[in-house]
Structures are given as C-alpha cells and as structure tokens.
Write an enzyme that holds these catalytic residues in place. Structure first.
Site, PDB file in Angstrom:
ATOM      1  N   GLU A 110      -3.066 -10.390   3.198  1.00 15.91           N
ATOM      2  CA  GLU A 110      -4.058 -10.290   4.279  1.00 15.91           C
ATOM      3  C   GLU A 110      -5.102 -11.407   4.225  1.00 15.91           C
ATOM      4  OE1 GLU A 110      -3.003  -7.758   2.437  1.00 15.91           O
ATOM      5  OE2 GLU A 110      -2.623  -6.004   3.700  1.00 15.91           O
ATOM      6  N   GLU A 158       0.835  -1.204   0.000  1.00 16.83           N
ATOM      7  CA  GLU A 158       0.000   0.000   0.000  1.00 16.83           C
ATOM      8  C   GLU A 158       0.872   1.258   0.000  1.00 16.83           C
ATOM      9  OE1 GLU A 158      -2.120  -1.610   3.386  1.00 16.83           O
ATOM     10  OE2 GLU A 158      -4.038  -1.408   2.332  1.00 16.83           O
TER      11      GLU A 158
HETATM   12  N1  COA Z   1       4.881  -8.235  11.176  1.00 14.20           N
HETATM   13  C1  COA Z   1       5.711  -8.549  12.186  1.00 14.20           C
HETATM   14  N2  COA Z   1       6.882  -9.183  12.010  1.00 14.20           N
HETATM   15  C2  COA Z   1       7.212  -9.526  10.759  1.00 14.20           C
HETATM   16  C3  COA Z   1       6.395  -9.236   9.661  1.00 14.20           C
HETATM   17  C4  COA Z   1       5.178  -8.554   9.899  1.00 14.20           C
HETATM   18  N3  COA Z   1       4.352  -8.177   8.915  1.00 14.20           N
HETATM   19  N4  COA Z   1       6.986  -9.711   8.548  1.00 14.20           N
HETATM   20  C5  COA Z   1       8.139 -10.267   8.940  1.00 14.20           C
HETATM   21  N5  COA Z   1       8.284 -10.153  10.281  1.00 14.20           N
HETATM   22  C6  COA Z   1       9.395 -10.630  11.124  1.00 14.20           C
HETATM   23  C7  COA Z   1       9.323 -12.129  11.369  1.00 14.20           C
HETATM   24  O1  COA Z   1       8.424 -12.412  12.417  1.00 14.20           O
HETATM   25  C8  COA Z   1      10.762 -12.406  11.729  1.00 14.20           C
HETATM   26  O2  COA Z   1      10.990 -11.980  13.047  1.00 14.20           O
HETATM   27  P1  COA Z   1      11.827 -12.919  14.074  1.00 14.20           P
HETATM   28  O3  COA Z   1      13.178 -13.083  13.423  1.00 14.20           O
HETATM   29  O4  COA Z   1      11.844 -12.152  15.344  1.00 14.20           O
HETATM   30  O5  COA Z   1      11.074 -14.224  14.130  1.00 14.20           O
HETATM   31  C9  COA Z   1      11.534 -11.458  10.806  1.00 14.20           C
HETATM   32  O6  COA Z   1      10.621 -10.425  10.426  1.00 14.20           O
HETATM   33  C10 COA Z   1      12.034 -12.129   9.530  1.00 14.20           C
HETATM   34  O7  COA Z   1      10.914 -12.714   8.883  1.00 14.20           O
HETATM   35  P2  COA Z   1      10.842 -14.261   8.462  1.00 14.20           P
HETATM   36  O8  COA Z   1       9.398 -14.620   8.369  1.00 14.20           O
HETATM   37  O9  COA Z   1      11.708 -15.075   9.349  1.00 14.20           O
HETATM   38  O10 COA Z   1      11.506 -14.193   7.004  1.00 14.20           O
HETATM   39  P3  COA Z   1      11.210 -15.186   5.778  1.00 14.20           P
HETATM   40  O11 COA Z   1      12.246 -14.858   4.749  1.00 14.20           O
HETATM   41  O12 COA Z   1      11.105 -16.581   6.245  1.00 14.20           O
HETATM   42  O13 COA Z   1       9.763 -14.755   5.220  1.00 14.20           O
HETATM   43  C11 COA Z   1       8.067 -13.178   4.543  1.00 14.20           C
HETATM   44  C12 COA Z   1       9.579 -13.456   4.688  1.00 14.20           C
HETATM   45  C13 COA Z   1       7.918 -11.712   4.121  1.00 14.20           C
HETATM   46  C14 COA Z   1       7.498 -14.075   3.447  1.00 14.20           C
HETATM   47  C15 COA Z   1       7.356 -13.449   5.889  1.00 14.20           C
HETATM   48  O14 COA Z   1       8.064 -12.761   6.894  1.00 14.20           O
HETATM   49  C16 COA Z   1       5.939 -13.009   5.933  1.00 14.20           C
HETATM   50  O15 COA Z   1       5.059 -13.642   5.357  1.00 14.20           O
HETATM   51  N6  COA Z   1       5.643 -11.864   6.630  1.00 14.20           N
HETATM   52  C17 COA Z   1       4.313 -11.404   6.841  1.00 14.20           C
HETATM   53  C18 COA Z   1       3.814 -10.665   5.614  1.00 14.20           C
HETATM   54  C19 COA Z   1       2.359 -10.238   5.803  1.00 14.20           C
HETATM   55  O16 COA Z   1       1.472 -11.056   5.968  1.00 14.20           O
HETATM   56  N7  COA Z   1       2.119  -8.914   5.769  1.00 14.20           N
HETATM   57  C20 COA Z   1       0.805  -8.354   5.931  1.00 14.20           C
HETATM   58  C21 COA Z   1       0.549  -8.103   7.366  1.00 14.20           C
HETATM   59  S1  COA Z   1      -1.106  -7.506   7.658  1.00 14.20           S
END
Ligand code: COA
Length: 273
Positions: free
Chosen positions: A138, A118
């Site tokens: 989402e 966004e």
């Molecule tokens: N909110 C809070 N923390 C987040 C985050 C989010 N939207 N996206 C990533 N993080 C954090 C993870 O919890 C992790 O923290 P930690 O090391 O303390 O556990 C850190 O960032 C690294 O993320 P990780 O998930 O380990 O990396 P990855 O390479 O395995 O995956 C993504 C990357 C982007 C695919 C995955 O982090 C993800 O799906 N994030 C959420 C995206 C999302 O749904 N956004 C919309 C939110 S409404």
C-alpha cells in the site's frame, strides 16, 4: 469442488471435517471486490452453523496468487466515504475470521499482498509454499493497509517487523517470513495442500468447544490487562471443565488412552454433565 450453494467467487469443498474455501478470481490474482467480501461473509455464516466442519482452510485459485489485495480498479472509483465503508466491511469480515469459533488456516500458494496478507494474518495459522510472497505494498501506492493490517501485523510479528513490512512495502519471501514467526508450516509448492491438510487434520482431532474457548482466551491476551486476562482464563477453564468432553479427556489420560473426539461419537461436546 462444489458451487451448488450459489457461491462462485468463493468455492467451497468439504474434505472430511475440513472446509476448504478457494478465493476464485484467478484472472485478477484473486483481488477482493466488495461482492467477494460479502460472499466470504455469507460462507463464514454458513460454516459457523455447520457442526460437520471442524477446521476452515482458505486458499487462492490458480498457481500464482493467494490474494493480491483489494481490487485497485474498484478502489480508484471510490470517494473517501465509500473507501471508509469498504475498510469497515473488510475489517468486519476479517475480524469475524479472527474470532471465528473454529480454527482457521491460510494455505498461501503465491502472492499474499495488502488485503490478501491481512486475510492470511486474520487466520489462526499460515501454511505457506516456498514460492509464496507476503507484503503490504500500500505505501508504494501512497496509501496504507485498511483491513486491520496495521494492528494484526503487530500482534502477529511484533512492532519492529510490522513497521518493516508496512513502511517498506516490499514483498518478502516465505523463508524471510518464517523467520518473522508468522508462518507455521513451510512446504514445497507441490506438497502445500497435503501439508496444510495434515496440519488441519491434527487440529480437527481436538474437542471443538475446548478449541473455541482456548482460541478466544488467547485472542484476549494483550487486549486486556494481565490480571483481567488471568481472571478470564480461570473462568474459561472452569466453563470448559464442566463439559462431557473435558471429563472424558481427563479420564482417558488416567486410563492411558487418548480421548475420542470423533465427530460421530461426540457431536455435542459442550453439553454439560
Ligand atoms: N487489483 C486489481 N487487479 C489486480 C490486482 C489488484 N490488487 N493485482 C493484480 N491484478 C490484476 C492485474 O491488473 C492483471 O490484470 P489484467 O491481466 O487484466 O491486466 C492480472 O491481475 C495479473 O496481474 P499482473 O500484474 O499482470 O501480474 P504480474 O505477475 O506481472 O504481477 C503482482 C503480480 C502481484 C506483483 C502485481 O499484480 C501487483 O503488484 N498487484 C497489486 C498488488 C497490490 O498493490 N495490492 C494491494 C492493493 S491495495
């Protein structure tokens, strides 16, 4: 890179007439907290008054992410009224960016998901690396976009593609998104910053007031009836026509020159003759 303004979650760096903002929470893939959103709002307030800045560029800290969305850990703790307020705050700041008087560029270096997508869509332009990923995850969390994504996506890529992105929740490659039409420049990861800066510098050559009024006029398209849009365009044309810069630009063509809009030569281009 300077943090002297006291900003830590949003780093700001002046690169000539371009202000580069870096969302700085790399250990959480730059996920937005309410404090981060407030800081972005404060930075935008300051830049709005800074005549030395012609273009705003936004990126994410680290190699992996632009912004991975709203902070899910914080979201989980909210009740529905707090979530409502969070969405209102996000919408207000992102639509401030959407209407910002200076042109804005999202320099997308990795994941641009949910609120991060966004944020990118609220900018005028997206310059993306070939490793960038875009999506609205989402729906996979049984929620929906809340910082304007459902509306902005339709504006930026049309109803069919917006529905595809919002309702599948899948991550899309930058090549796929380039075909969707909302990525303006695609670069390899090592060349992303130079490509984005070259694009920004082109924008910064134009007269700031003409840019502001052109952006506002284009933004209204589709929001008001066509006849009202045409009236607005003619009125805005006339307002801009009276500026020193517009006169100089037209005269420059007549003498086969380019107008000189450099900051030192024309700091108050909106001043009328
Ligand atoms: N909110 C809070 N923390 C987040 C985050 C989010 N939207 N996206 C990533 N993080 C954090 C993870 O919890 C992790 O923290 P930690 O090391 O303390 O556990 C850190 O960032 C690294 O993320 P990780 O998930 O380990 O990396 P990855 O390479 O395995 O995956 C993504 C990357 C982007 C695919 C995955 O982090 C993800 O799906 N994030 C959420 C995206 C999302 O749904 N956004 C919309 C939110 S409404």
């Amino acid at each position: 890179m300077q943090t002297a303004d006291g900003y830590s979650l949003v780093l700001t760096e002046q690169l000539g007439t371009v202000r580069l903002l870096t969302i700085n929470r790399p250990d959480k893939l730059n996920a937005f907290t309410p404090a981060l959103m407030r800081e972005l709002d404060d930075v935008l307030e300051e830049i709005a008054r800074d005549s030395a800045t012609r273009v705003v560029m936004i990126t994410g800290a680290g190699q992996k992410a632009f912004v991975a969305g709203n902070d899910i850990d914080g979201l989980i703790e909210m009740d529905s009224v707090e979530a409502y307020r969070d969405m209102q705050r996000g919408q207000r700041v992102l639509f401030r960016l959407y209407e910002f008087a200076k042109p804005t560029i999202a320099m997308v270096n990795g994941y641009a998901l949910g609120g991060g997508f966004e944020l990118a869509l609220a900018c005028d332009f997206i310059v993306a690396s070939d490793t960038a990923r875009f999506g609205f995850p989402e729906i996979t969390l049984n929620t929906i976009p809340g910082w304007g994504g459902t509306q902005l996506a339709v504006k930026k890529m049309g109803l069919a593609r917006a529905k595809q992105m919002v309702l599948t929740g899948r991550h899309y490659t930058s090549a796929e998104c380039r075909a969707f039409g909302f990525i303006h420049v695609l670069a390899s990861a090592p060349e992303l910053k130079s490509a984005a800066l070259a694009f920004a510098e082109q924008l910064s050559m134009h007269d700031p007031f003409a840019m502001e009024i052109a952006k506002r006029t284009v933004n209204r398209a589709g929001e008001i009836p066509l006849n009202a849009g045409l009236d607005l365009e003619a009125a805005n044309y006339a307002v801009n026509f009276g500026t020193t810069a517009a006169r100089a630009g037209l005269r420059a063509f007549a003498t086969r020159r380019k107008p000189n809009n450099a900051l030192t030569d024309n700091p108050t281009s909106s001043k009328s003759k």
